[in-house]
Design a protein around this motif. Structure first.
Motif, PDB file in Angstrom:
ATOM      1  N   GLU A  14       0.833  -1.202   0.000  1.00  0.00           N
ATOM      2  CA  GLU A  14       0.000   0.000   0.000  1.00  0.00           C
ATOM      3  C   GLU A  14       0.870   1.256   0.000  1.00  0.00           C
ATOM      4  O   GLU A  14       0.578   2.233  -0.684  1.00  0.00           O
ATOM      5  N   THR A  15       1.957   1.226   0.748  1.00  0.00           N
ATOM      6  CA  THR A  15       2.875   2.357   0.770  1.00  0.00           C
ATOM      7  C   THR A  15       3.480   2.571  -0.614  1.00  0.00           C
ATOM      8  O   THR A  15       3.536   3.704  -1.110  1.00  0.00           O
ATOM      9  N   ARG A  29       2.188   1.672  -3.502  1.00  0.00           N
ATOM     10  CA  ARG A  29       1.138   2.127  -4.401  1.00  0.00           C
ATOM     11  C   ARG A  29       0.915   3.633  -4.262  1.00  0.00           C
ATOM     12  O   ARG A  29       0.827   4.359  -5.243  1.00  0.00           O
ATOM     13  N   ARG A  30       0.864   4.105  -3.025  1.00  0.00           N
ATOM     14  CA  ARG A  30       0.641   5.536  -2.799  1.00  0.00           C
ATOM     15  C   ARG A  30       1.843   6.374  -3.216  1.00  0.00           C
ATOM     16  O   ARG A  30       1.680   7.491  -3.693  1.00  0.00           O
ATOM     17  N   ALA A  50       3.705   5.760  -5.710  1.00  0.00           N
ATOM     18  CA  ALA A  50       3.712   5.801  -7.172  1.00  0.00           C
ATOM     19  C   ALA A  50       2.663   6.762  -7.729  1.00  0.00           C
ATOM     20  O   ALA A  50       2.741   7.151  -8.891  1.00  0.00           O
ATOM     21  N   GLU A  51       1.702   7.169  -6.901  1.00  0.00           N
ATOM     22  CA  GLU A  51       0.668   8.095  -7.370  1.00  0.00           C
ATOM     23  C   GLU A  51       1.277   9.469  -7.634  1.00  0.00           C
ATOM     24  O   GLU A  51       2.255   9.857  -6.991  1.00  0.00           O
ATOM     25  N   PRO A  52       0.665  10.199  -8.579  1.00  0.00           N
ATOM     26  CA  PRO A  52       1.171  11.555  -8.824  1.00  0.00           C
ATOM     27  C   PRO A  52       0.901  12.448  -7.605  1.00  0.00           C
ATOM     28  O   PRO A  52      -0.057  12.229  -6.873  1.00  0.00           O
ATOM     29  N   GLY A  53       1.760  13.389  -7.432  1.00  0.00           N
ATOM     30  CA  GLY A  53       1.600  14.315  -6.316  1.00  0.00           C
ATOM     31  C   GLY A  53       1.903  15.730  -6.763  1.00  0.00           C
ATOM     32  O   GLY A  53       2.138  15.993  -7.947  1.00  0.00           O
TER      33      GLY A  53
END
Length: 82
Positions: free
Chosen positions: A60-61, A63-64, A66-69
């Motif tokens: 989960e860490t 995955r988050r 890798a999300e755009p920010g």
């Protein structure tokens, strides 16, 4: 002086807290009392981690992460703070 009680019995003083919590009271309530016996507070350890802590897995860490920010500057511009 603050005195520690576990199960209604005196087990030490506040200076002994690091020894008392893991050794004598890993799953018991610890009472903090003054010299006169007045209860100042209570510490009750939680039995298990809450669900939100259990949900923090390496997957989960990743995955988050890798999300755009957004950078702080980009976020201020989006909110119209500039």
């Amino acid at each position: 002086m603050v005195v520690l009680y576990v199960g209604g019995k005196e087990v030490g003083t506040l200076a002994d807290l690091e020894r008392v919590l893991p050794a004598l009271a890993p799953d018991q309530t610890v009472e903090f009392r003054n010299e006169g016996g007045t209860r100042l507070g209570v510490f009750t350890p939680e039995a298990d981690d809450p669900d939100w802590v259990k949900a923090i897995t390496p997957e989960e860490t990743a995955r988050r992460m890798a999300e755009p920010g957004f950078t702080f500057e980009e976020m201020k511009a989006r909110l119209g703070w500039e």
